[in-house]
Scaffold this motif. Structure first.
Motif, PDB file in Angstrom:
ATOM      1  N   HIS A  17       0.824  -1.207   0.000  1.00 59.80           N
ATOM      2  CA  HIS A  17       0.000   0.000   0.000  1.00 59.80           C
ATOM      3  C   HIS A  17       0.861   1.261   0.000  1.00 59.80           C
ATOM      4  CE1 HIS A  17      -3.553  -2.420   0.715  1.00 59.80           C
ATOM      5  NE2 HIS A  17      -4.309  -1.338   0.759  1.00 59.80           N
ATOM      6  N   SER A  18       1.962   1.233   0.726  1.00 60.94           N
ATOM      7  CA  SER A  18       2.812   2.424   0.784  1.00 60.94           C
ATOM      8  C   SER A  18       3.438   2.720  -0.569  1.00 60.94           C
ATOM      9  CB  SER A  18       3.894   2.258   1.851  1.00 60.94           C
ATOM     10  OG  SER A  18       4.803   1.232   1.510  1.00 60.94           O
ATOM     11  N   ILE A  19       3.777   1.664  -1.318  1.00 64.44           N
ATOM     12  CA  ILE A  19       4.341   1.851  -2.656  1.00 64.44           C
ATOM     13  C   ILE A  19       3.277   2.382  -3.612  1.00 64.44           C
ATOM     14  CG2 ILE A  19       5.343   0.668  -4.649  1.00 64.44           C
ATOM     15  CD1 ILE A  19       7.277   1.035  -2.317  1.00 64.44           C
ATOM     16  N   ARG A  20       2.085   1.800  -3.521  1.00 58.19           N
ATOM     17  CA  ARG A  20       1.022   2.161  -4.466  1.00 58.19           C
ATOM     18  C   ARG A  20       0.506   3.580  -4.236  1.00 58.19           C
ATOM     19  NH1 ARG A  20      -4.501  -1.372  -5.603  1.00 58.19           N
ATOM     20  NH2 ARG A  20      -5.356  -0.007  -7.228  1.00 58.19           N
ATOM     21  N   TYR A  21       0.441   4.009  -2.969  1.00 59.85           N
ATOM     22  CA  TYR A  21      -0.186   5.290  -2.656  1.00 59.85           C
ATOM     23  C   TYR A  21       0.802   6.322  -2.108  1.00 59.85           C
ATOM     24  CZ  TYR A  21      -4.426   2.480  -3.099  1.00 59.85           C
ATOM     25  OH  TYR A  21      -5.406   1.651  -3.564  1.00 59.85           O
ATOM     26  N   CYS A  30      10.639   7.717   6.465  1.00 60.28           N
ATOM     27  CA  CYS A  30      11.244   8.800   5.667  1.00 60.28           C
ATOM     28  C   CYS A  30      11.505  10.069   6.479  1.00 60.28           C
ATOM     29  CB  CYS A  30      10.345   9.136   4.477  1.00 60.28           C
ATOM     30  SG  CYS A  30      10.132   7.795   3.302  1.00 60.28           S
ATOM     31  N   GLY A  31      11.151  10.054   7.752  1.00 56.51           N
ATOM     32  CA  GLY A  31      11.351  11.249   8.572  1.00 56.51           C
ATOM     33  C   GLY A  31      10.377  12.366   8.263  1.00 56.51           C
ATOM     34  N   LYS A  32       9.179  12.008   7.751  1.00 56.69           N
ATOM     35  CA  LYS A  32       8.194  13.018   7.380  1.00 56.69           C
ATOM     36  C   LYS A  32       6.914  12.890   8.200  1.00 56.69           C
ATOM     37  CE  LYS A  32       7.531  13.873   3.005  1.00 56.69           C
ATOM     38  NZ  LYS A  32       7.924  15.280   2.897  1.00 56.69           N
ATOM     39  N   ASN A  33       6.990  12.246   9.361  1.00 57.94           N
ATOM     40  CA  ASN A  33       5.780  11.981  10.122  1.00 57.94           C
ATOM     41  C   ASN A  33       5.075  13.255  10.583  1.00 57.94           C
ATOM     42  OD1 ASN A  33       4.657  10.773  13.201  1.00 57.94           O
ATOM     43  ND2 ASN A  33       4.011   9.877  11.269  1.00 57.94           N
ATOM     44  N   LEU A  54       0.829   4.650   4.933  1.00 55.56           N
ATOM     45  CA  LEU A  54       1.542   5.910   4.743  1.00 55.56           C
ATOM     46  C   LEU A  54       2.088   6.455   6.048  1.00 55.56           C
ATOM     47  CD1 LEU A  54      -0.687   7.681   2.065  1.00 55.56           C
ATOM     48  CD2 LEU A  54       1.432   6.401   1.753  1.00 55.56           C
ATOM     49  N   SER A  55       1.427   6.155   7.157  1.00 56.75           N
ATOM     50  CA  SER A  55       1.964   6.543   8.464  1.00 56.75           C
ATOM     51  C   SER A  55       3.297   5.843   8.722  1.00 56.75           C
ATOM     52  CB  SER A  55       0.960   6.194   9.558  1.00 56.75           C
ATOM     53  OG  SER A  55       1.490   6.499  10.837  1.00 56.75           O
TER      54      SER A  55
END
Length: 270
Positions: free
Chosen positions: A16-20, A55-58, A48-49
């Motif tokens: 899911h993280s790759i797709r979205y 990725c350090g973008k939380n 995505l969470s």
């Protein structure tokens, strides 16, 4: 990083993280999350969470969700989801589910794999949990898995299989009928995909999820308390009463054990 997920959940989150992933890196697209059903939206948000933390973008991700008023709450159910819910209640009712399960049992019987469906009905577990439980009973771990009096399946002894972050299974009440479904004969371990693919090849719908619904509906129709049904299906109690005060007498479990014989005969009815 699996973040306390089992292998299957971790794989789903990764896919899911790759797709979205565009929703995380392109803010202009994130509003599209609101177009999905509640369940799908939550699965995407969980993935995505995890990706945002990796990725350090939380912090940025949380701000984006707040900006577009995208919440984790399931309270904002759409009219379409309500329609689907009531359609399932009235058009895919109890008797319909029983007939579909009987059909699935007949289809799998020539392969010698029909017992897992009846086993799933009588334990009320989630499909993958039922398969894991069935395979344990066919393994050398059988005696350790069973309680000393052979009246309970002790899922809590295998947390890697039965304890997930939001879904757990603790115990299942069993009787001689249930134990006979997973006899001493050694067979290759069953998998969910093998059952599903065989069913699809025969142009039948794979409705193993009905097993758990039949179990819960049957016990509730028999007057069993919701707190006990929740315990047997691995739902953690949410009320103060159920969590801290409710202590059902053991006689109730023996009563359920007898009722499961009735359910066994009902599903096996010709």
């Amino acid at each position: 990083m699996k973040q306390n997920c089992n292998d299957k959940t971790a794989k789903v989150r990764y896919n899911h993280s790759i797709r979205y992933m565009d929703y995380l890196f392109d803010e202009s697209k994130v509003h599209e999350l609101l177009t999905y059903s509640t369940d799908k939206r939550l699965h995407i948000m969980k993935a995505l969470s995890s990706l945002s933390k990796f990725c350090g973008k939380n912090d940025e991700w949380k701000l984006i969700l707040k900006k577009y008023n995208i919440t984790w709450s399931t309270a904002n159910t759409t009219a379409g989801e309500y329609n689907l819910m009531f359609d399932n209640v009235f058009n895919n009712g109890y008797l319909h589910m029983i007939e579909e399960v009987r059909k699935l049992i007949r289809l799998l019987k020539p392969l010698g794999k029909s017992n897992i469906i009846l086993f799933n009905v009588l334990t009320g577990l989630r499909p993958q949990e039922a398969i894991d439980s069935y395979n344990l009973l066919l393994s050398e771990k059988r005696d350790f898995y069973l309680s000393e009096n052979k009246k309970l399946l002790q899922h809590y002894k295998y947390p890697d299989l039965f304890f997930r972050r939001t879904k757990k299974a603790f115990i299942s009440i069993i009787n001689d009928n249930i134990l006979s479904l997973a006899g001493e004969n050694k067979t290759p371990p069953l998998t969910y995909n093998s059952l599903r693919l065989f069913t699809n090849r025969n142009k039948e719908q794979f409705k193993m999820s009905y097993c758990r619904k039949i179990f819960a509906t049957f016990l509730r129709n028999e007057g069993v308390e919701l707190e006990i049904i929740d315990l047997l299906q691995g739902r953690s109690p949410t009320s103060v009463f159920a969590r801290h005060y409710y202590r059902p007498p053991m006689e109730k479990f023996e009563n359920i054990r007898n009722k499961l014989s009735k359910l066994y005969n009902m599903i096996n009815e010709k």
